[in-house]
Design a protein around this motif. Structure first.
Motif, PDB file in Angstrom:
ATOM      1  N   GLN A 315       0.841  -1.202   0.000  1.00 47.06           N
ATOM      2  CA  GLN A 315       0.000   0.000   0.000  1.00 47.06           C
ATOM      3  C   GLN A 315       0.875   1.251   0.000  1.00 47.06           C
ATOM      4  O   GLN A 315       1.606   1.509   0.949  1.00 47.06           O
ATOM      5  N   ILE A 316       0.786   1.999  -1.076  1.00 46.16           N
ATOM      6  CA  ILE A 316       1.641   3.179  -1.232  1.00 46.16           C
ATOM      7  C   ILE A 316       1.407   4.206  -0.118  1.00 46.16           C
ATOM      8  O   ILE A 316       2.341   4.831   0.387  1.00 46.16           O
ATOM      9  N   GLU A 317       0.139   4.355   0.303  1.00 41.76           N
ATOM     10  CA  GLU A 317      -0.172   5.341   1.356  1.00 41.76           C
ATOM     11  C   GLU A 317       0.571   5.009   2.649  1.00 41.76           C
ATOM     12  O   GLU A 317       1.120   5.893   3.305  1.00 41.76           O
ATOM     13  N   LEU A 323       7.274   7.465   6.248  1.00 40.38           N
ATOM     14  CA  LEU A 323       8.568   8.085   5.917  1.00 40.38           C
ATOM     15  C   LEU A 323       9.069   9.135   6.912  1.00 40.38           C
ATOM     16  O   LEU A 323      10.250   9.116   7.276  1.00 40.38           O
ATOM     17  N   PRO A 324       8.215  10.096   7.371  1.00 37.93           N
ATOM     18  CA  PRO A 324       8.743  11.163   8.233  1.00 37.93           C
ATOM     19  C   PRO A 324       9.421  10.652   9.505  1.00 37.93           C
ATOM     20  O   PRO A 324      10.298  11.315  10.045  1.00 37.93           O
ATOM     21  N   ASN A 325       9.035   9.476   9.988  1.00 39.06           N
ATOM     22  CA  ASN A 325       9.573   8.967  11.258  1.00 39.06           C
ATOM     23  C   ASN A 325      10.775   8.043  11.083  1.00 39.06           C
ATOM     24  O   ASN A 325      11.301   7.522  12.064  1.00 39.06           O
ATOM     25  N   LEU A 326      11.199   7.833   9.834  1.00 34.93           N
ATOM     26  CA  LEU A 326      12.274   6.853   9.594  1.00 34.93           C
ATOM     27  C   LEU A 326      13.622   7.539   9.343  1.00 34.93           C
ATOM     28  O   LEU A 326      13.670   8.597   8.710  1.00 34.93           O
ATOM     29  N   PRO A 327      14.730   6.921   9.797  1.00 35.86           N
ATOM     30  CA  PRO A 327      16.050   7.419   9.399  1.00 35.86           C
ATOM     31  C   PRO A 327      16.273   7.165   7.908  1.00 35.86           C
ATOM     32  O   PRO A 327      15.547   6.374   7.285  1.00 35.86           O
ATOM     33  N   GLN A 328      17.282   7.825   7.331  1.00 37.74           N
ATOM     34  CA  GLN A 328      17.496   7.830   5.881  1.00 37.74           C
ATOM     35  C   GLN A 328      17.569   6.432   5.269  1.00 37.74           C
ATOM     36  O   GLN A 328      16.893   6.152   4.273  1.00 37.74           O
ATOM     37  N   GLU A 329      18.356   5.550   5.835  1.00 42.73           N
ATOM     38  CA  GLU A 329      18.522   4.207   5.264  1.00 42.73           C
ATOM     39  C   GLU A 329      17.209   3.444   5.242  1.00 42.73           C
ATOM     40  O   GLU A 329      16.900   2.728   4.290  1.00 42.73           O
ATOM     41  N   GLU A 330      16.432   3.596   6.310  1.00 45.82           N
ATOM     42  CA  GLU A 330      15.147   2.885   6.386  1.00 45.82           C
ATOM     43  C   GLU A 330      14.124   3.480   5.422  1.00 45.82           C
ATOM     44  O   GLU A 330      13.233   2.768   4.937  1.00 45.82           O
ATOM     45  N   LYS A 331      14.251   4.783   5.155  1.00 49.13           N
ATOM     46  CA  LYS A 331      13.374   5.414   4.141  1.00 49.13           C
ATOM     47  C   LYS A 331      13.605   4.760   2.780  1.00 49.13           C
ATOM     48  O   LYS A 331      12.650   4.425   2.065  1.00 49.13           O
ATOM     49  N   ILE A 332      14.885   4.564   2.428  1.00 49.60           N
ATOM     50  CA  ILE A 332      15.214   3.922   1.148  1.00 49.60           C
ATOM     51  C   ILE A 332      14.650   2.503   1.103  1.00 49.60           C
ATOM     52  O   ILE A 332      14.056   2.083   0.115  1.00 49.60           O
ATOM     53  N   THR A 333      14.799   1.783   2.204  1.00 48.85           N
ATOM     54  CA  THR A 333      14.280   0.401   2.282  1.00 48.85           C
ATOM     55  C   THR A 333      12.767   0.381   2.088  1.00 48.85           C
ATOM     56  O   THR A 333      12.223  -0.448   1.346  1.00 48.85           O
ATOM     57  N   ALA A 334      12.087   1.327   2.764  1.00 52.74           N
ATOM     58  CA  ALA A 334      10.622   1.397   2.659  1.00 52.74           C
ATOM     59  C   ALA A 334      10.189   1.709   1.228  1.00 52.74           C
ATOM     60  O   ALA A 334       9.299   1.045   0.670  1.00 52.74           O
ATOM     61  N   LEU A 335      10.831   2.721   0.617  1.00 52.02           N
ATOM     62  CA  LEU A 335      10.477   3.108  -0.754  1.00 52.02           C
ATOM     63  C   LEU A 335      10.811   2.003  -1.752  1.00 52.02           C
ATOM     64  O   LEU A 335      10.101   1.814  -2.745  1.00 52.02           O
ATOM     65  N   SER A 336      11.888   1.250  -1.479  1.00 55.13           N
ATOM     66  CA  SER A 336      12.287   0.163  -2.383  1.00 55.13           C
ATOM     67  C   SER A 336      11.238  -0.944  -2.433  1.00 55.13           C
ATOM     68  O   SER A 336      11.170  -1.693  -3.410  1.00 55.13           O
TER      69      SER A 336
END
Length: 391
Positions: A315-317, A323-336
């Motif tokens: 789910q894209i939403e 995203l706002p609560n994640l550190p940079q590396e985890e943001k990339i993992t989530a978006l991937s």
């Protein structure tokens, strides 16, 4: 009926030629003209038997034009002088010179063509160059009609709003002619709803475009009255996209996608994911929409075309809200997890209406393919206009 002798100006990768073939109007392209060497290689690859002149239009004399003995012109002059993201130099832009040369030479031809079809970017309809075109059409005795059309009106899930002019040398008006108006739909629909699908050129009215409220901190609230639900999108914009995806008169994107190809080279790199996450126009195979693909697609992210989410169960939403609560590396993992990829050149060609037999020579790079397609046109829209003009 004697086959039409067609002159294809600014021939590019042959979009007009493909549209002419699709229209089934008996015709022969007597010459195609373009200065772009890479585009010419693609044109020759697809139309090896057509005379292709790799030279500037200004370099062709009146006598040489007369010798070609054509009775139809198909052309797509450079759009940079008129595009809303350019400088809008109009007649002062040197790239307009070749078209001004055509307008100068047209009345002096030994034999005027019977038909003319021109394509350009939205914005051309409010230019001084367009005013000179109309003046030339009238002086030469052409009946003409202007349009602003997008492939979505033919059920194709790709927004590509473009200006078109069709003109025919005859004394009586065209059956669909609406003087002083730029039609926003093909005539059959226009005649049923004339107010909805026409704009008055005198008013020089601009199409409204929804601009999102921009909010770079990833929060859900922004300045202004609209709430950004996720990404850089207002509630109004999300509703517009929802309506487009529910419009069953438009095909789903999955009908235009390639099967069984190596997608690894098309996935967005992690750096791009992080930097442009909030600006991406993300679509799924079941969507019935995509934004206009430009020549910068694959090289630039913002405003160059949609990207495809290839994981159906994510789910894209939820990803964006986390995203706002994640550190940079985890943001990339989530978006991937969304497995976002670019559309392939073949898929963009499909959306632009190029036939299955259309192809690129092997030495043309991926970047060149995107650039050439971004500069091309929608074959189905032009084909329908050619049919309409010649019937």
């Amino acid at each position: 009926m004697e086959p039409l002798r067609v002159l294809e100006l600014y021939s590019g990768i042959g979009g007009m030629h493909h549209a002419l073939k699709e229209s089934c109007v008996p015709a022969q392209v007597v010459a195609a003209i373009d200065v772009n060497t890479v585009a010419n290689e693609v044109y020759e690859y697809n139309f090896p038997h057509t005379l292709l002149l790799a030279k500037t239009i200004e370099g062709i004399t009146l006598e040489e034009f007369d010798k070609l003995s054509f009775n139809m012109i198909l052309m797509s002059p450079p759009c940079q002088p008129f595009t809303r993201i350019g400088l809008q130099g109009d007649m002062t832009d040197p790239r307009t010179n070749s078209f001004l040369y055509i307008l100068d030479i047209l009345p002096r031809l030994q034999k005027l063509p019977k038909y003319i079809l021109l394509e350009n970017v939205k914005g051309f309809e409010v230019s001084s160059t367009r005013d000179l075109l109309i003046q030339t059409m009238e002086n030469c005795g052409f009946q003409y009609q202007e349009f602003l059309l997008s492939p979505t009106s033919l059920g194709i899930p790709n927004a590509r709003l473009r200006y078109f002019l069709v003109a025919k040398r005859q004394s009586e008006p065209l059956p669909f002619q609406a003087p002083g108006q730029v039609l926003m739909e093909f005539p059959k629909i226009q005649s049923e709803y004339p107010q909805k699908y026409a704009i008055d050129t005198k008013q020089k009215s601009e199409e409204k475009e929804i601009q999102p409220n921009i909010c770079f901190d990833g929060s859900t609230q922004c300045s202004g009255k609209d709430t950004v639900l996720f990404k850089l999108e207002t509630a109004e914009e999300i509703e517009r996209k929802r309506q487009q995806d529910n419009d069953i008169s438009v095909q789903m994107l999955k009908d235009f996608l390639e099967d069984d190809i190596d997608m690894n080279q098309y996935f967005l790199p992690p750096k791009s994911l992080l930097r442009y996450a909030l600006l991406l126009d993300i679509v799924r195979p079941t969507c019935r929409r995509s934004t206009c693909f430009t020549k910068g697609y694959g090289s630039y992210i913002e405003g160059t075309g949609s990207v495809l989410q290839t994981t159906e169960d994510v789910q894209i939403e939820n990803i964006y809200k986390s995203l706002p609560n994640l550190p940079q590396e985890e943001k990339i993992t989530a978006l991937s997890m969304l497995k976002l990829r670019y559309f392939t050149p073949r898929e963009i060609a499909n959306l632009l209406g190029f036939p299955p037999e259309f192809g690129f020579p092997e030495k043309i790079t991926l970047k060149q393919c995107y650039r050439l397609l971004g500069n091309s046109l929608n074959v189905h829209v032009v084909s329908k206009l050619i049919k309409m003009l010649c019937e």
